[in-house]
Design an enzyme around this catalytic site. Structure first.
Site, PDB file in Angstrom:
ATOM      1  CG  HIS A  72      -1.663  -1.216   1.478  1.00 11.22           C
ATOM      2  ND1 HIS A  72      -2.048  -1.614   2.746  1.00 11.22           N
ATOM      3  CD2 HIS A  72      -2.115  -2.165   0.618  1.00 11.22           C
ATOM      4  CE1 HIS A  72      -2.728  -2.753   2.657  1.00 11.22           C
ATOM      5  NE2 HIS A  72      -2.778  -3.113   1.372  1.00 11.22           N
ATOM      6  CE1 TYR A 135      -0.343   2.737   9.897  1.00 16.04           C
ATOM      7  CE2 TYR A 135       0.241   0.640  10.911  1.00 16.04           C
ATOM      8  CZ  TYR A 135      -0.688   1.447  10.266  1.00 16.04           C
ATOM      9  OH  TYR A 135      -1.941   0.967   9.997  1.00 16.04           O
TER      10      TYR A 135
END
Length: 474
Positions: A72, A135
């Protein structure tokens, strides 16, 4: 879980994908376990990590070995790390440009992190059970966000997954993503020019030509004084905003209505621009004026000379400059005596000469003309070379001259007698004026050493004037 190495220094390692950087993180452990600073802005930016402004922290917990996610490419930057466990990470550059399709792989454990720039495809496969993958991102998640995807099994990328994909845990969506040949590359972030129909805006359009990464707006399509300006765009799509819009009617600014308009455009609007740029990590380019000085100094004004505006226009420009100076990524381009398309001093003098009029022109104000194509060229230069952020003087080069001197040059260059121009003082010139007159700095000469140090050589005024007069003839 085994940490590969305790006590490593904080250290970046670039990869073959521009902007994708692996970081060693110091991990401190004892019999109780371990500790690390997973994100430490001051230390990490000092070591070279982009100050990317994270606003959201996400954690993906994975039960089983072989859990595989991606590929992605999101419309934001990411700081990826592992809290527990270990992963095999694979990244593919899906941005427009010569490195499109470049692949990088490595293992991540708690002693490593990686900075993933916008447009780089991100994926991983867990190598240990109970892996927590973390993240930080610099934009809030939105259902409207546009992603770019690549199939995990793409033959061109040819990622050597430790656990073959037919034995891995992955979603049906990830299995259905397109091959590289079908992927539309992620476009670069855009440059937004505000005030594109003004003198400088038109020069910027000529400078950038048909560059598809540059977007132009005027007041009808984007008004910086509008209450909804800060939500008028998805600002993370922009890398640079060039503010070519300003209120420049210096005499009208001394009237009650003009004062309101000048403060709205030059201060309130610039404040909104500054907030947008700061919140979204955008470089803001703002054009300033010699009117921020009182003109009493001997010699040329440097960028750090004391600000002391005489009139309303100068006050609003000084206030706008101060706001822009608070933006982490900014260029304040200070200029003087601007000449471009539309009505201006040079065109007026050329018209008077042609019509047989012998003007009286101010001789006790000195400075240098600046042509808008030079300002546009200088702005592009600062952005292209990545000059240090801050304020830069930018005018034509050469000897300073008075308005009367320039008028005589215009008469001469248009084939007329320069002696038809009569020099007068500022006070004499405005003695019979109707309505308020803004005070002018008598010395508008700006020092050009700082911008020259970046490799930009300003065009001599006499060269620019001759070219400009030639364009009027054409």
């Amino acid at each position: 879980m085994t940490v590969t190495e305790y006590g490593k220094p904080l250290q970046p390692t670039p990869t073959a994908i521009p902007g994708l950087v692996v970081w060693d993180l110091p991990v401190h452990g004892d019999s109780r376990g371990w500790f690390k600073e997973n994100w430490q802005r001051e230390k990490m930016t000092a070591a070279g990590l982009p100050d990317f402004g994270p606003v959201q922290n996400n954690v993906s917990f994975n039960d089983a070995v072989g859990t595989t996610r991606g590929i992605h490419a999101e419309p934001w930057d990411k700081w990826v790390s592992v809290a527990t466990g270990r992963v095999f990470g694979a990244w593919v550059d899906l941005r427009e440009g010569p490195t499109f399709g470049t692949v990088f792989t490595t293992e991540l454990d708690p002693s490593k992190a990686i900075f993933v720039p916008r447009g780089v495809g991100n994926s991983y496969q867990t190598l240990e059970p109970d892996t927590a993958y973390s993240y930080l991102v610099n934009d809030h998640w939105s259902a409207e966000a546009k992603y770019t995807f690549l199939n995990l099994a793409d033959e061109t990328a040819a990622i050597a997954w430790p656990i073959p994909l037919d034995r891995a845990e992955l979603s049906a969506k990830d299995l259905a993503h397109p091959r590289l040949a079908e992927v539309r590359p992620v476009p670069a972030k855009k440059i937004l020019v505000i005030g594109a129909n003004g003198q400088l805006g038109r020069a910027l359009q000529a400078e950038y030509g048909d560059d598809g990464t540059v977007e132009y707006t005027d007041r009808a399509t984007l008004d910086i004084t509008s209450p909804d300006f800060e939500t008028a765009r998805h600002w993370r799509d922009y890398d640079v905003i060039i503010n070519a819009a300003a209120y420049t009617a210096v005499d009208r600014a001394e009237t009650p209505a003009g004062r309101v308009d000048a403060w709205a455009a030059n201060v309130t609007g610039v404040a909104a621009l500054s907030r947008v740029a700061t919140a979204n990590g955008i470089t803001l380019v703002h054009v300033s004026s010699d009117y921020v000085f009182d003109g009493t100094q001997e010699g040329a004004y440097s960028e750090d000379a004391a600000i002391c505006p005489l009139g309303v226009y100068g006050q609003t420009k000084a206030a706008g400059d101060a706001l822009v100076a608070g933006v982490p990524r900014h260029y304040v381009v200070r200029t003087s005596w601007v000449i471009g398309e539309g009505g201006n001093f040079v065109r007026t003098m050329a018209s008077l000469a042609e019509r047989g009029i012998d003007p009286k022109v101010v001789a006790d104000q000195v400075g240098r003309l600046t042509f808008t194509d030079e300002i546009a060229r200088g702005i592009r230069h600062l952005l292209t070379v990545g000059a240090p952020y801050g304020t830069y003087n930018l005018t034509g080069s050469g000897e300073a001259a008075s308005w009367a001197d320039i008028a005589r040059d215009v008469y001469r260059l248009t084939g007329h007698d320069a002696d038809r121009v009569s020099p007068v003082s500022t006070d004499e010139y405005f003695a019979s004026a109707n309505g308020p007159i803004s005070p002018r700095p008598r010395n508008s000469v700006l020092d050009l050493a700082k911008i020259r140090a970046t490799g930009f050589e300003p065009q001599p005024v006499d060269v620019g004037l001759e070219r400009y007069i030639g364009s009027l003839d054409a």
